[in-house]
Design an enzyme around this catalytic site. Structure first.
Site, PDB file in Angstrom:
ATOM      1  N   ASP A 283       0.822  -1.210   0.000  1.00 34.95           N
ATOM      2  CA  ASP A 283       0.000   0.000   0.000  1.00 34.95           C
ATOM      3  C   ASP A 283       0.862   1.269   0.000  1.00 34.95           C
ATOM      4  OD1 ASP A 283      -2.006   1.853   0.360  1.00 34.95           O
ATOM      5  OD2 ASP A 283      -2.844   0.935   2.161  1.00 34.95           O
ATOM      6  N   GLY A 322      -5.338   3.240  -7.845  1.00 30.75           N
ATOM      7  CA  GLY A 322      -5.609   3.385  -9.269  1.00 30.75           C
ATOM      8  C   GLY A 322      -4.842   4.502  -9.943  1.00 30.75           C
ATOM      9  N   ASP A 343     -10.504   4.301  -1.449  1.00 31.79           N
ATOM     10  CA  ASP A 343     -11.072   3.363  -0.478  1.00 31.79           C
ATOM     11  C   ASP A 343     -12.595   3.310  -0.543  1.00 31.79           C
ATOM     12  OD1 ASP A 343      -8.460   3.308   0.270  1.00 31.79           O
ATOM     13  OD2 ASP A 343      -8.858   3.527   2.416  1.00 31.79           O
TER      14      ASP A 343
HETATM   15  C1  GLA Z   1      -5.377   2.411   2.823  1.00 29.40           C
HETATM   16  C2  GLA Z   1      -5.912   1.273   1.971  1.00 29.40           C
HETATM   17  C3  GLA Z   1      -6.950   0.497   2.771  1.00 29.40           C
HETATM   18  C4  GLA Z   1      -6.301  -0.038   4.038  1.00 29.40           C
HETATM   19  C5  GLA Z   1      -5.677   1.085   4.837  1.00 29.40           C
HETATM   20  C6  GLA Z   1      -4.830   0.564   5.976  1.00 29.40           C
HETATM   21  O1  GLA Z   1      -6.363   3.353   3.133  1.00 29.40           O
HETATM   22  O2  GLA Z   1      -6.464   1.758   0.783  1.00 29.40           O
HETATM   23  O3  GLA Z   1      -7.476  -0.562   2.008  1.00 29.40           O
HETATM   24  O4  GLA Z   1      -5.342  -1.008   3.700  1.00 29.40           O
HETATM   25  O5  GLA Z   1      -4.828   1.896   4.025  1.00 29.40           O
HETATM   26  O6  GLA Z   1      -4.243   1.576   6.722  1.00 29.40           O
END
Ligand code: GLA
Length: 518
Positions: A283, A322, A343
Site C-alpha cells: 500500500d 488506481g 477506499d
Molecule cells: C489504505 C488502503 C486500505 C487499508 C488502509 C490501511 O487506506 O487503501 O485498504 O489497507 O490503508 O491503513
C-alpha cells in the site's frame, strides 16, 4: 422562561473557574468506515489546554487550547502525509463527560482518493476518562533526512503463475481497522471452513494494516504483541487448507502509521516467505512523501524482485488507489491485482461510485492480473441486503477479487446467502478471465455483460434509481441470436429459452443477474 434559565446557566458556567480536564479521554466513534478509537491526552494549565489527539491513524498535537467554565476549544494540527491542516475542536464538559466533534481532516484534494477524510465521525462524540487500547504504531519520522532508497532500472518481472482467477478470501480492514489480532484471524479461518466458504473458493485470510511491531537487531520486522507468532499462525491457517496474507507499504510508514518496508524490501520479503505468507497487499501510503506517481512502477518493481528472490509464490496486490494508469504496468511488475479506485466505504453512494466506474478497465482484466475496486463491504451494516446483492453482483461482473470484509463469525443468513451464492461466484471465477462492461444505460438503469467460457454470458440488469424499473437485454446487444437459455442467478431458477432477449423488474438499488447460454 426556559430560555432565560438556560442563558443564565450558560453565563454562570462561562464565568465559573475552568474545569480541570487534564488526563486521558477515550471514545469509540462510529464512522461510516466502522468503529474507531479516539483518544485525547490533555493538560490544562491556567485555563490553557495542550496535548495530543490520537486515532488509529496518527497522533496529532493540540495547540491554542483554552477552557472557560465548562466550555473549551482547541486546535488540532492534523498532519496527513506531510500536509498540515489546523482544525478547531469545540466542546463542553457535561458531568464527567466531554462532548465534542473531533477533528478529522479531509486529505488534500488529489493526494489520496478515499482515506481518512471520507470517514468523518457522525455527530458529536461523548468522551470519558479511560485507558486507550495499546497501539504499536511506529514513532514519527523526519522524511527530509531519510536516506534515499535506490530504485531498480525498469525491467519486466516474470508472472508468478498465481491468481489465474480473481483472488477470493477475507481481509481484516473493512471491519476491524488496525484493531486486529491472532485470535480473531484464527477464528475467521475456522469460520471460513465451518461455513463452507473455503469450498466455495474463499481461501486467502488476509491481515491488513496493524500487525507490525518493531525491527530486530538484524532489521527483520517483527509482529506486535497482538500476533505472538506469525509462523505458527501461518501453519494454523495452512492446516485448514487456507492461505495467509499480509500487508505493508513501500514507504517507511503504512497508512495507519505502522512500520513500512522502505529500505527493507529484501529482508521483509524473506521474512514473509519464512513465515509462510501467501499474499501481500503493498500500500503506497507514506511513499507519496518520498516519490512521485511516475516512480510507482519502479517502486513496485523493487518489491516484486524481492518477492521473487525470496522464492515463495506470493500473490502480489498493488494498492495505490488506481493512480498512474496502474492497469498498464501492473502486470509488468508481476502484480496479480491492483487497486483501481480510492477506499470503499460501507455506503451505497461509495460502493456505486466505485463499482459502476470500472467498465473501461475491463480490457485489462486477464488470468493472473485483475482490477481491484477494493474489498467487499457485504454484511458490514451500512447497506441494505438488496444493495449488498448489487455490490456482490457488480464485483463478480467486473471479475474483481472477492475479499469479504465483514465479521464472518456473526453473519445473518441473508449475508451468508450473498457471500455463498455459488452461481454468482462462478461468474467472477470464470476461467476465461474477462472483465465485464456496460453495454447499455438508460437513466439510472445499467446493463452489464461479461463473456464466459464456451460462448456463454453473464448479464446484470442494475437499477441505481429510487423506484422499481423494468430492464431488458437484447441478444443482439451481445452479438448473439436466439433462442438462448436463461438462468436467474439470484432466484436460482431456469427461465427457459428466450427468442430475442430478456426483460425483468428490478428493485430500487437492486439487480437481476442472469447467465445466458445456447
Ligand atoms: C489504505 C488502503 C486500505 C487499508 C488502509 C490501511 O487506506 O487503501 O485498504 O489497507 O490503508 O491503513
Amino acid at each position: 422562561m426556559g430560555t432565560i434559565c438556560l442563558l443564565s446557566l450558560m453565563l454562570l458556567q462561562v464565568g465559573a473557574p475552568p474545569k480541570d480536564i487534564s488526563g486521558t479521554w477515550v471514545a469509540n466513534m462510529q464512522t461510516p468506515f466502522g468503529e474507531m478509537e479516539l483518544v485525547y491526552r490533555l493538560k490544562v494549565d491556567n485555563g490553557k489546554i495542550t496535548g495530543t489527539q490520537t486515532t488509529s491513524f496518527a497522533d496529532w498535537p493540540i495547540t491554542d487550547g483554552k477552557i472557560e467554565g465548562n466550555q473549551f476549544e482547541f486546535t488540532v494540527e492534523a498532519e496527513f502525509f506531510g500536509n498540515v491542516q489546523k482544525m478547531v475542536v469545540k466542546g463542553e464538559v457535561v458531568g464527567d463527560e466531554l462532548r465534542l466533534t473531533p477533528a478529522m481532516p479531509a486529505p488534500p484534494p488529489g493526494l489520496m482518493p478515499g482515506g481518512l477524510g471520507e470517514r468523518p465521525p457522525q455527530g458529536p462524540v461523548v468522551m470519558r476518562r479511560g485507558t486507550p487500547t495499546p497501539s504499536f504504531r511506529a514513532p514519527a519520522i523526519d522524511f527530509k533526512t531519510l536516506p534515499k532508497v535506490e530504485l531498480p532500472a525498469p525491467k519486466e518481472v516474470p508472472y508468478n503463475g498465481l491468481a489465474k482467477t480473481p483472488p477470493m478470501g477475507w481481509n481484516s480492514w473493512n471491519k476491524f481497522g488496525a484493531k486486529i489480532d491472532d485470535k480473531t484471524v484464527r477464528e475467521i479461518a475456522d469460520t471460513i471452513v465451518a461455513l463452507g466458504m473455503r469450498d466455495a473458493g474463499y481461501v486467502y485470510v488476509n491481515i491488513d494494516d496493524g500487525w507490525q511491531g518493531e525491527r530486530d537487531a538484524k532489521g527483520a520486522l517483527q509482529p506486535n504483541p497482538h500476533f505472538p507468532d506469525m509462523k505458527a499462525l501461518a501453519d494454523y491457517v495452512h492446516a485448514k487448507g487456507l492461505k495467509l496474507g499480509i500487508y505493508s507499504s513501500p514507504g517507511p510508514r503504512t497508512c495507519a502509521g505502522f512500520e513500512g518496508s522502505y529500505g527493507h524490501e529484501e529482508i521483509d520479503a524473506k521474512t514473509w516467505a519464512e513465515w509462510g505468507i501467501d499474499y501481500l497487499k503493498y500500500d503506497w501510503c507514506s511513499a507519496m512523501r518520498i516519490w512521485n506517481d511516475d516512480d510507482m512502477p519502479a517502486v513496485y518493481q523493487k518489491m516484486a524482485e524481492a518477492l521473487r528472490a525470496a522464492g515463495r509464490p506470493i500473490v502480489y496486490g498493488l494498492c495505490q488507489y488506481g493512480r498512474a494508469k496502474v492497469q498498464e504496468w501492473g502486470p509488468k511488475v508481476s502484480g496479480n491485482l491492483w487497486r483501481s479506485t480510492g477506499d470503499i466505504r460501507d455506503q451505497w453512494d461509495s460502493m456505486a461510485a466505485i463499482g459502476f466506474s470500472q467498465s473501461d478497465l475491463a480490457p485489462y482484466a486477464a488470468p493472473g492480473h485483475w482490477n481491484d475496486p477494493d474489498m467487499l463491504e457485504v454484511g458490514n451494516g451500512g447497506m441494505t441486503p438488496v444493495e449488498y446483492q448489487t455490490h456482490f453482483s457488480l464485483w463478480a461482473m467486473i471479475a474483481a477479487p472477492l475479499l469479504a470484509g465483514n465479521d464472518l463469525r456473526n453473519m445473518p443468513a441473508e449475508t451468508k446467502e450473498i457471500l455463498l451464492n455459488r452461481e454468482v461466484i462462478a461468474v467472477d471465477q470464470d476461467k476465461l478471465g474477462k472483465g465485464g462492461y456496460r453495454i447499455a444505460q438508460q437513466g439510472e438503469t445499467e446493463v452489464w455483460a461479461k463473456p464466459l467460457e464456451q460462448g456463454a454470458y453473464a448479464v446484470a440488469l442494475f437499477n441505481r434509481g429510487a423506484t422499481e424499473v423494468e430492464a431488458s437485454v437484447k441478444w443482439s446487444d451481445l452479438k448473439l441470436s436466439g433462442p438462448l437459455k436463461v438462468r436467474d442467478l439470484w432466484a436460482h431458477a431456469d427461465r427457459g429459452r428466450m427468442a430475442d432477449g430478456f426483460t425483468a423488474k428490478v428493485a430500487s438499488h437492486g439487480v437481476v443477474m442472469i447467465r445466458v447460454a445456447r
